[in-house]
Design an enzyme around this catalytic site. Structure first.
Site, mmCIF file in Angstrom:
data_model
loop_
_atom_site.group_PDB
_atom_site.id
_atom_site.type_symbol
_atom_site.label_atom_id
_atom_site.label_comp_id
_atom_site.label_asym_id
_atom_site.label_seq_id
_atom_site.Cartn_x
_atom_site.Cartn_y
_atom_site.Cartn_z
ATOM 1 N N SER A 11 26.991 13.530 -6.860
ATOM 2 C CA SER A 11 26.594 14.924 -7.039
ATOM 3 C C SER A 11 25.904 15.093 -8.378
ATOM 4 O O SER A 11 26.475 14.795 -9.439
ATOM 5 C CB SER A 11 27.827 15.828 -6.984
ATOM 6 O OG SER A 11 27.494 17.086 -7.541
ATOM 7 N N HIS A 35 23.742 14.270 -3.499
ATOM 8 C CA HIS A 35 24.327 15.587 -3.217
ATOM 9 C C HIS A 35 23.817 16.596 -4.250
ATOM 10 O O HIS A 35 23.905 16.378 -5.450
ATOM 11 C CB HIS A 35 25.846 15.455 -3.295
ATOM 12 C CG HIS A 35 26.611 16.663 -2.879
ATOM 13 N ND1 HIS A 35 26.886 16.977 -1.564
ATOM 14 C CD2 HIS A 35 27.192 17.641 -3.620
ATOM 15 C CE1 HIS A 35 27.606 18.084 -1.512
ATOM 16 N NE2 HIS A 35 27.803 18.523 -2.741
ATOM 17 N N ASP A 37 24.067 20.537 -5.451
ATOM 18 C CA ASP A 37 24.873 21.756 -5.353
ATOM 19 C C ASP A 37 24.064 22.976 -5.753
ATOM 20 O O ASP A 37 23.672 23.126 -6.912
ATOM 21 C CB ASP A 37 26.102 21.624 -6.258
ATOM 22 C CG ASP A 37 27.081 20.591 -5.730
ATOM 23 O OD1 ASP A 37 27.581 20.784 -4.602
ATOM 24 O OD2 ASP A 37 27.335 19.597 -6.434
ATOM 25 N N MET A 39 24.186 26.906 -6.221
ATOM 26 C CA MET A 39 25.155 27.997 -6.402
ATOM 27 C C MET A 39 24.416 29.243 -6.869
ATOM 28 O O MET A 39 23.480 29.151 -7.682
ATOM 29 C CB MET A 39 26.187 27.618 -7.456
ATOM 30 C CG MET A 39 26.889 26.295 -7.190
ATOM 31 S SD MET A 39 28.253 26.082 -8.342
ATOM 32 C CE MET A 39 28.661 24.362 -8.078
ATOM 33 N N HIS A 68 24.091 21.188 -0.646
ATOM 34 C CA HIS A 68 25.321 21.952 -0.420
ATOM 35 C C HIS A 68 25.104 23.360 -0.953
ATOM 36 O O HIS A 68 25.094 23.580 -2.163
ATOM 37 C CB HIS A 68 26.473 21.238 -1.157
ATOM 38 C CG HIS A 68 27.780 21.939 -1.085
ATOM 39 N ND1 HIS A 68 28.849 21.597 -1.899
ATOM 40 C CD2 HIS A 68 28.234 22.957 -0.292
ATOM 41 C CE1 HIS A 68 29.878 22.381 -1.619
ATOM 42 N NE2 HIS A 68 29.532 23.223 -0.660
ATOM 43 N N MET A 70 26.209 26.804 -1.820
ATOM 44 C CA MET A 70 27.340 27.691 -2.091
ATOM 45 C C MET A 70 26.732 29.048 -2.422
ATOM 46 O O MET A 70 26.679 29.479 -3.595
ATOM 47 C CB MET A 70 28.172 27.129 -3.260
ATOM 48 C CG MET A 70 29.050 25.963 -2.827
ATOM 49 S SD MET A 70 29.574 24.939 -4.209
ATOM 50 C CE MET A 70 28.140 23.873 -4.351
ATOM 51 N N MET A 139 35.959 20.859 1.496
ATOM 52 C CA MET A 139 36.179 20.903 0.047
ATOM 53 C C MET A 139 37.587 20.401 -0.265
ATOM 54 O O MET A 139 38.557 20.807 0.387
ATOM 55 C CB MET A 139 36.033 22.330 -0.486
ATOM 56 C CG MET A 139 34.651 22.966 -0.343
ATOM 57 S SD MET A 139 33.296 22.059 -1.099
ATOM 58 C CE MET A 139 33.814 21.998 -2.828
ATOM 59 N N GLY A 144 32.742 25.626 -6.602
ATOM 60 C CA GLY A 144 32.190 26.385 -7.720
ATOM 61 C C GLY A 144 31.959 25.597 -8.994
ATOM 62 O O GLY A 144 31.007 25.883 -9.716
ATOM 63 N N ASP A 177 34.451 16.706 -0.717
ATOM 64 C CA ASP A 177 33.731 17.096 -1.929
ATOM 65 C C ASP A 177 34.693 17.752 -2.907
ATOM 66 O O ASP A 177 35.297 18.782 -2.597
ATOM 67 C CB ASP A 177 32.609 18.071 -1.544
ATOM 68 C CG ASP A 177 31.736 18.460 -2.730
ATOM 69 O OD1 ASP A 177 31.901 17.899 -3.824
ATOM 70 O OD2 ASP A 177 30.866 19.343 -2.531
HETATM 71 C C1 DX5 Z 1 31.688 21.828 -6.626
HETATM 72 C C2 DX5 Z 1 30.656 20.983 -5.954
HETATM 73 C C3 DX5 Z 1 30.909 19.522 -6.017
HETATM 74 C C4 DX5 Z 1 31.069 18.989 -7.408
HETATM 75 C C5 DX5 Z 1 31.908 17.793 -7.376
HETATM 76 O O1 DX5 Z 1 31.764 23.096 -6.063
HETATM 77 O O2 DX5 Z 1 30.492 21.311 -4.609
HETATM 78 O O3 DX5 Z 1 29.885 18.815 -5.333
HETATM 79 O O4 DX5 Z 1 29.865 18.629 -7.998
HETATM 80 O O5 DX5 Z 1 32.083 17.364 -8.679
HETATM 81 P P1 DX5 Z 1 33.329 16.480 -9.060
HETATM 82 O O6 DX5 Z 1 33.151 15.153 -8.362
HETATM 83 O O7 DX5 Z 1 33.256 16.384 -10.522
HETATM 84 O O8 DX5 Z 1 34.532 17.194 -8.558
HETATM 85 ZN ZN ZN Z 2 29.118 19.995 -3.487
#
Ligand code: DX5
Ligand code: ZN
Length: 225
Positions: A11, A35, A37, A39, A68, A70, A139, A144, A177
């Site tokens: 990620s 990956h 993210d 947000m 992903h 969010m 998750m 977040g 994740d």
């Molecule tokens: C958090 C993200 C994850 C995050 C995971 O909401 O969806 O993808 O980046 O990071 P780590 O591996 O540090 O938990």
């Molecule tokens: Zn994620």
């Protein structure tokens, strides 16, 4: 290209955002997906990147992008990511008005469709929708923020999803994740996940590519047992 049995997806949330292209290329030989993210400061309190940056990333790496979302109102935004040519677009069950119709739109736009389930959401109400999806993102933290601690109890959802997938012979990746590290990936693999997102464990390491290889070895060992 043959499909690997296990997917490791670093990620970028834990990467250096000033050097996203280089950070992506650092894992090109070792990772399966990258990956990303997204947000929006509404669905989750955090804010990251959007379409223009994901478009630029697509031109900066050969890795398939696993986006992903969010975000609220995924109906409005998710198809735009699929149209960029990304590999997979996952949106949250909690945010979608009509998950099946959005999955159809994503597939029609040329990407895989993923359904994401946050920490406090049960998986059972969504099992019947899974034939419309290519990935189920479960998750293992509250969505977040990166760097949170893995919540092992959430693997119960992975077990339920895996049993459902195998019984129905569904073609579905079960992705975990959040808090996936060398000390938690084995439990996730043993529970039945076959795609693993890892931010801190990869980009917090001295050598991100070596960290990806180590995670894969551990997941493979757990599955072989
Ligand atoms: C958090 C993200 C994850 C995050 C995971 O909401 O969806 O993808 O980046 O990071 P780590 O591996 O540090 O938990
Ligand atoms: Zn994620």
């Amino acid at each position: 290209m043959s499909t690997p049995s296990l997917i490791v997806a670093p990620s970028l949330l834990a990467a250096d955002f000033a050097r996203l292209g280089e950070e992506a290329r650092a894992v090109e030989g070792s990772a399966d997906w990258l990956h990303v993210d997204v947000m929006d400061n509404h669905f989750v309190p955090n804010l990251t990147i959007g379409l223009p940056v994901v478009r630029a990333l697509g031109g900066a790496t050969t890795l398939p992008l696993d986006v992903h979302l969010m975000i609220d109102a995924p109906e409005r935004w998710a198809p735009g990511y699929a149209e960029l040519g990304v590999y997979n677009v996952s949106f949250h069950a909690e945010a979608a008005e009509d998950p099946v119709s959005l999955a159809k739109d994503l597939r029609a736009a040329g990407s895989r469709a993923g359904l994401a389930i946050d920490r406090d959401t049960l998986v059972e109400p969504y099992l019947d929708l899974l034939p419309h999806f290519d990935t189920l993102l479960i998750m293992t933290i509250k969505a977040g923020f990166g760097g949170q601690e893995f919540i092992p109890e959430l693997l119960a959802k992975v077990r339920v999803a895996r049993r459902h997938r195998d019984a129905g012979h569904l073609e579905l990746r079960i992705e975990v994740d959040g808090g996936v590290t060398e000390s938690t990936i084995e439990a996730a693999a043993a529970a039945g996940a076959d795609a693993f997102v890892a931010g801190t464990a990869v980009y917090g390491a001295q050598d991100p590519a070596a960290a990806v290889r180590a995670l894969r070895r551990q997941a493979q060992t757990a599955v072989a047992q």
